[in-house]
Scaffold this motif. Structure first.
Motif, PDB file in Angstrom:
ATOM      1  N   SER A 156       1.194  -3.924   9.922  1.00  0.00           N
ATOM      2  CA  SER A 156       1.708  -4.604   9.025  1.00  0.00           C
ATOM      3  C   SER A 156       2.528  -3.636   7.790  1.00  0.00           C
ATOM      4  O   SER A 156       3.599  -4.267   7.435  1.00  0.00           O
ATOM      5  CB  SER A 156       0.270  -5.627   8.251  1.00  0.00           C
ATOM      6  N   ARG A 157       2.077  -2.470   7.441  1.00  0.00           N
ATOM      7  CA  ARG A 157       2.549  -2.048   6.187  1.00  0.00           C
ATOM      8  C   ARG A 157       3.996  -1.332   6.849  1.00  0.00           C
ATOM      9  O   ARG A 157       4.765  -1.225   6.213  1.00  0.00           O
ATOM     10  CB  ARG A 157       1.578  -0.592   6.129  1.00  0.00           C
ATOM     11  N   ARG A 158       3.813  -0.815   8.069  1.00  0.00           N
ATOM     12  CA  ARG A 158       5.245  -0.165   8.682  1.00  0.00           C
ATOM     13  C   ARG A 158       6.462  -1.280   8.653  1.00  0.00           C
ATOM     14  O   ARG A 158       7.364  -0.966   8.836  1.00  0.00           O
ATOM     15  CB  ARG A 158       5.049   0.398  10.144  1.00  0.00           C
ATOM     16  N   GLY A 191      12.769  -2.466   0.400  1.00  0.00           N
ATOM     17  CA  GLY A 191      12.808  -3.222  -1.037  1.00  0.00           C
ATOM     18  C   GLY A 191      11.432  -3.771  -1.344  1.00  0.00           C
ATOM     19  O   GLY A 191      11.038  -3.810  -2.332  1.00  0.00           O
ATOM     20  N   ASP A 192      10.838  -4.327  -0.106  1.00  0.00           N
ATOM     21  CA  ASP A 192       9.449  -5.063  -0.265  1.00  0.00           C
ATOM     22  C   ASP A 192       8.598  -3.993  -0.557  1.00  0.00           C
ATOM     23  O   ASP A 192       7.618  -4.144  -1.578  1.00  0.00           O
ATOM     24  CB  ASP A 192       9.056  -6.043   0.905  1.00  0.00           C
ATOM     25  N   TRP A 193       8.479  -2.989   0.133  1.00  0.00           N
ATOM     26  CA  TRP A 193       7.613  -1.797  -0.142  1.00  0.00           C
ATOM     27  C   TRP A 193       7.798  -1.276  -1.607  1.00  0.00           C
ATOM     28  O   TRP A 193       6.692  -1.180  -2.359  1.00  0.00           O
ATOM     29  CB  TRP A 193       7.492  -0.521   0.534  1.00  0.00           C
ATOM     30  N   ARG A 194       8.698  -1.321  -2.025  1.00  0.00           N
ATOM     31  CA  ARG A 194       9.091  -0.814  -3.382  1.00  0.00           C
ATOM     32  C   ARG A 194       8.604  -1.847  -4.453  1.00  0.00           C
ATOM     33  O   ARG A 194       8.071  -1.523  -5.483  1.00  0.00           O
ATOM     34  CB  ARG A 194      10.743  -0.351  -3.762  1.00  0.00           C
ATOM     35  N   ASP A 195       8.798  -2.900  -4.235  1.00  0.00           N
ATOM     36  CA  ASP A 195       8.908  -3.815  -5.208  1.00  0.00           C
ATOM     37  C   ASP A 195       7.080  -4.114  -5.397  1.00  0.00           C
ATOM     38  O   ASP A 195       6.683  -4.349  -6.458  1.00  0.00           O
ATOM     39  CB  ASP A 195       9.365  -5.511  -4.606  1.00  0.00           C
ATOM     40  N   ARG A 196       6.399  -4.178  -4.240  1.00  0.00           N
ATOM     41  CA  ARG A 196       5.148  -4.347  -4.271  1.00  0.00           C
ATOM     42  C   ARG A 196       4.402  -3.027  -5.004  1.00  0.00           C
ATOM     43  O   ARG A 196       3.455  -3.319  -5.628  1.00  0.00           O
ATOM     44  CB  ARG A 196       4.384  -4.438  -2.823  1.00  0.00           C
ATOM     45  N   SER A 197       4.945  -1.968  -4.569  1.00  0.00           N
ATOM     46  CA  SER A 197       4.451  -0.795  -5.250  1.00  0.00           C
ATOM     47  C   SER A 197       4.630  -0.875  -6.752  1.00  0.00           C
ATOM     48  O   SER A 197       3.697  -0.461  -7.552  1.00  0.00           O
ATOM     49  CB  SER A 197       4.981   0.679  -4.772  1.00  0.00           C
ATOM     50  N   ASP A 198       5.758  -1.252  -7.242  1.00  0.00           N
ATOM     51  CA  ASP A 198       5.907  -1.372  -8.677  1.00  0.00           C
ATOM     52  C   ASP A 198       4.981  -2.281  -9.339  1.00  0.00           C
ATOM     53  O   ASP A 198       4.613  -2.127 -10.312  1.00  0.00           O
ATOM     54  CB  ASP A 198       7.290  -1.831  -8.930  1.00  0.00           C
ATOM     55  N   PRO A 224       0.923   2.323  -0.661  1.00  0.00           N
ATOM     56  CA  PRO A 224       1.514   1.967  -2.301  1.00  0.00           C
ATOM     57  C   PRO A 224       1.873   3.244  -2.987  1.00  0.00           C
ATOM     58  O   PRO A 224       1.114   4.225  -3.283  1.00  0.00           O
ATOM     59  CB  PRO A 224       0.316   1.164  -2.963  1.00  0.00           C
ATOM     60  N   ASP A 225       3.176   3.194  -3.585  1.00  0.00           N
ATOM     61  CA  ASP A 225       3.605   4.326  -4.434  1.00  0.00           C
ATOM     62  C   ASP A 225       3.088   4.277  -5.836  1.00  0.00           C
ATOM     63  O   ASP A 225       3.775   3.230  -6.523  1.00  0.00           O
ATOM     64  CB  ASP A 225       5.094   4.532  -4.265  1.00  0.00           C
ATOM     65  N   VAL A 226       2.406   5.090  -6.288  1.00  0.00           N
ATOM     66  CA  VAL A 226       1.907   4.931  -7.651  1.00  0.00           C
ATOM     67  C   VAL A 226       2.493   6.150  -8.618  1.00  0.00           C
ATOM     68  O   VAL A 226       2.375   6.355  -9.859  1.00  0.00           O
ATOM     69  CB  VAL A 226       0.190   4.770  -7.812  1.00  0.00           C
ATOM     70  N   PHE A 274      -2.215  -2.985  -0.483  1.00  0.00           N
ATOM     71  CA  PHE A 274      -1.275  -4.118  -0.904  1.00  0.00           C
ATOM     72  C   PHE A 274      -2.163  -5.444  -0.423  1.00  0.00           C
ATOM     73  O   PHE A 274      -3.201  -5.268   0.018  1.00  0.00           O
ATOM     74  CB  PHE A 274      -0.169  -4.364   0.230  1.00  0.00           C
ATOM     75  N   GLU A 275      -1.850  -6.642  -1.233  1.00  0.00           N
ATOM     76  CA  GLU A 275      -2.723  -7.659  -1.119  1.00  0.00           C
ATOM     77  C   GLU A 275      -3.235  -8.137   0.323  1.00  0.00           C
ATOM     78  O   GLU A 275      -4.153  -8.550   0.497  1.00  0.00           O
ATOM     79  CB  GLU A 275      -1.868  -8.870  -1.779  1.00  0.00           C
ATOM     80  N   PHE A 276      -2.149  -7.798   1.429  1.00  0.00           N
ATOM     81  CA  PHE A 276      -2.610  -8.389   2.566  1.00  0.00           C
ATOM     82  C   PHE A 276      -3.817  -7.499   3.296  1.00  0.00           C
ATOM     83  O   PHE A 276      -4.335  -7.740   4.167  1.00  0.00           O
ATOM     84  CB  PHE A 276      -1.314  -8.384   3.512  1.00  0.00           C
ATOM     85  N   ALA A 277      -4.133  -6.400   2.534  1.00  0.00           N
ATOM     86  CA  ALA A 277      -5.105  -5.526   3.269  1.00  0.00           C
ATOM     87  C   ALA A 277      -6.243  -5.607   2.009  1.00  0.00           C
ATOM     88  O   ALA A 277      -7.171  -4.792   2.377  1.00  0.00           O
ATOM     89  CB  ALA A 277      -4.716  -4.050   3.007  1.00  0.00           C
ATOM     90  N   TYR A 278      -6.378  -6.623   1.341  1.00  0.00           N
ATOM     91  CA  TYR A 278      -7.480  -6.622   0.366  1.00  0.00           C
ATOM     92  C   TYR A 278      -8.398  -7.690   1.242  1.00  0.00           C
ATOM     93  O   TYR A 278      -7.983  -8.922   1.253  1.00  0.00           O
ATOM     94  CB  TYR A 278      -7.324  -7.107  -0.926  1.00  0.00           C
TER      95      TYR A 278
END
Length: 184
Positions: free
Chosen positions: A13-15, A20-27, A55-57, A153-157
């Motif tokens: 799911s992460r891959r 853009g979605d990965w960056r937005d979620r990380s932000d 997630p990029d922090v 990410f929320e889908f992994a909570y």
């Protein structure tokens, strides 16, 4: 579902996240962390360099705090100071790490650890990659009482993960939608 199957499914799911979605979620995760009182009061924070679409922090790193990042040495994590402008070196598993000559950070100076995970549950348990690096670290007496915030990410909570006797629950979990305390 077994840990290996769950891990494979969530990593897939992460891959599948677009850049853009990965960056937005990380932000958005960074914004949630900034709202967390434990982060707001922390002077020394340990974090990680994003790998495999974690997630990029790194957007949180600023001169307001002392930051530390891990180096994998054998089966252990050693923590070193890092600030914007310092160089990274490729380490174990291809993950960027601080230079080995960077000053080490002692556990007694740490206020918060941002912990990467494949998944976290509502009880604060995490599913990692299976290497046990963070479980070994967090089970040591000098690290056990330091607040920890699992970053997913929320889908992994998830409501509940399968756990083992050696799994150490985290103090809280942060996603792009919320942060929650799981224990005080």
């Amino acid at each position: 579902m077994s840990k290996p199957k769950l891990r494979r499914s969530l990593l897939q799911s992460r891959r599948q996240l677009s850049e853009g979605d990965w960056r937005d979620r990380s932000d958005r995760i960074c914004e949630q962390i900034r709202q967390c009182p434990r982060f707001q009061s922390a002077q020394t924070v340990l974090s990680y360099v994003s790998f495999r679409r974690e997630p990029d922090v790194l957007g949180l790193v600023s001169g307001e705090r002392r930051w530390g990042f891990p180096r994998c040495v054998g089966e252990s994590l050693l923590w070193h100071s890092w600030q914007v402008g310092d160089r990274w070196v490729p380490g174990a598993f291809g993950i960027l790490e601080p230079h080995p000559d960077s000053p080490q950070i002692a556990p007694e100076t740490v206020d918060l650890i941002l912990v990467p995970a494949v998944a976290c549950d509502t009880r604060g348990y995490r599913l990692g990659y299976g290497g046990g690096f963070y479980d070994r670290l967090l089970s040591q007496p000098q690290w056990r009482e330091i607040p920890t915030l699992g970053i997913v990410f929320e889908f992994a909570y998830l409501a509940e993960l399968p756990i083992e006797p050696w799994d150490c629950p985290l103090t809280g979990v942060c996603t792009e939608a919320r942060w929650v305390e799981t224990r005080s």
